[in-house]
Design a protein around this motif. Structure first.
Motif: not given
Length: 296
Positions: A236-264
Motif C-alpha cells: 500500500t505504501r509503495s503504491v501510494q508513493q510510486f503508483g503501479s511501479y510500487g507493485v513491481v518494486f515491492t513484489s520483486l523485493s519480496w521474491l528475492i527474500v523468498l528465494f533467498a530463504g528457499l536457496t538457503l
C-alpha cells in the motif's frame, strides 16, 4: 569524549582476540559448521535469489497471466486470489491485477495459441534457474539440454497449478489456519522434494533430498506468516508513493527474500544430509564422491 582506561582497553582487546580465535577453530571443532560456511560461500545466496526472483517476475508471472486468460473464470479468480494473498495485493494494487486479467480475457482471440505457447516456453527460464541452483547446492555438473528440457516445462506447469490453489490451501479450504498451516507445510515439502529430484535428473536419491525439502517447508511457512504482516502495508505504501511501479518494486523485493530463504534451505539441506550419522540413516555412502562430497 574521554578514552577508556588502559586496563579496560586491554581487556577488550583480549576478549576480541578470544572471540576471533574461537570463530577460527569452530569449523575444525564442529565440522558441520565448516561445511555450512563453505556451502554458503559456494552457492552465492544473494546472487541465486536475485536471479530466481527476476526470472519468476519476468517469465513465470506472464505465464500465469496467460494461464488465467485461457482458463475458465473459476481458475482466473483463483489466480487473482492467490496473487493477492501471496504478494499482499490489496486495494488499488489488487484492482489493477483484476483489471489486467480481464483485459487479457477480452483480447484472448487476438493473443492466440501461438503467443501463449511462446510465453510458456519462455517461462521455462525460471525452471532452468532453479535447476542451476539445485546443481550448485549439490555440486553437480549441468544436465544436458536433451535430458532436462522436458523437465523444465513439467516443473513450470506443476508450479503454476500449485500457485492457483495456494491461497485456498493456506486457508485450510475454508476451515482456517489450524488446518491450512500443516497442509501448506506438507505441500511445500512435497513440492520441493519432487522439484529437486526432477531437476537433478535422479543423480541424487530421494532420501538425501528430504532434509532440504523439510527446511523449504519451514521457510515457506515462516515467510508466509511474515508476508501477512509486512506485505499489505508495504504494498500500500509503495503504491501510494510510486503508483503501479510500487507493485513491481515491492513484489520483486519480496521474491528475492523468498528465494533467498528457499536457496538457503536447499543448501543447508545438503549439509545436514552429509552428516555421517544422518547420511547413514538416509542410505547415502559417506566416502568422498566425484563432486567433493558424499555421493548418494
Amino acid at each position: 569524549m574521554s578514552e577508556p582506561p588502559p586496563g579496560r582497553m586491554a581487556r577488550l582487546k583480549q576478549r576480541s582476540a578470544e572471540v576471533a580465535e574461537f570463530l577460527r577453530v569452530l569449523p575444525e571443532q564442529v565440522p558441520m559448521i565448516g561445511r555450512a560456511l563453505h556451502q554458503l560461500l559456494h552457492v552465492r545466496l544473494l546472487d541465486c535469489a536475485t536471479r530466481l526472483a527476476a526470472q519468476s517476475f519476468l517469465s513465470a508471472l506472464p505465464a500465469l497471466f496467460v494461464l488465467a486468460v485461457f482458463a475458465p473464470s473459476s481458475i482466473r479468480d483463483g489466480v487473482v486470489h492467490s496473487l493477492r494473498h501471496e504478494l499482499g495485493l490489496q486495494g488499488q494494487a489488487g484492482e489493477s491485477v483484476q483489471q489486467l486479467l480481464q483485459t487479457g480475457k477480452d483480447q484472448e482471440t487476438g493473443f492466440g495459441v501461438v503467443g501463449a505457447l511462446v510465453t510458456l516456453l519462455s517461462a521455462t527460464a525460471l525452471s532452468r534457474a532453479v535447476q542451476r541452483v539445485c546443481e550448485r547446492c549439490w555440486e553437480l555438473p549441468k544436465s544436458g539440454t536433451r535430458m532436462a528440457a522436458w523437465r523444465w516445462l513439467v516443473l513450470l506447469l506443476v508450479w503454476l497449478v500449485v500457485l492457483v490453489f495456494q491461497a485456498p490451501l493456506r486457508n485450510g479450504f475454508g476451515l482456517g489456519g489450524w488446518l491450512g498451516i500443516p497442509l501448506t507445510f506438507l505441500a511445500a515439502c512435497a513440492l520441493w522434494w519432487w522439484t529437486q529430484h526432477l531437476l537433478l535428473a535422479r543423480r541424487v536419491r530421494w532420501l538425501p533430498l528430504l532434509p532440504g525439502s523439510l527446511l523449504c517447508g519451514v521457510a515457506v511457512i515462516g515467510l508466509g506468516l511474515a508476508a501477512r504482516i509486512y506485505l499489505p502495508r508495504a504494498m500500500t505504501r509503495s503504491v501510494q508513493q510510486f503508483g503501479s511501479y510500487g507493485v513491481v518494486f515491492t513484489s520483486l523485493s519480496w521474491l528475492i527474500v523468498l528465494f533467498a530463504g528457499l536457496t538457503l534451505a536447499i543448501a543447508m539441506g545438503r549439509v545436514i544430509a552429509e552428516e555421517p550419522q544422518i547420511a547413514h540413516w538416509l542410505g547415502g555412502r559417506t566416502e568422498p564422491g566425484v563432486w567433493g562430497g558424499p555421493r548418494f
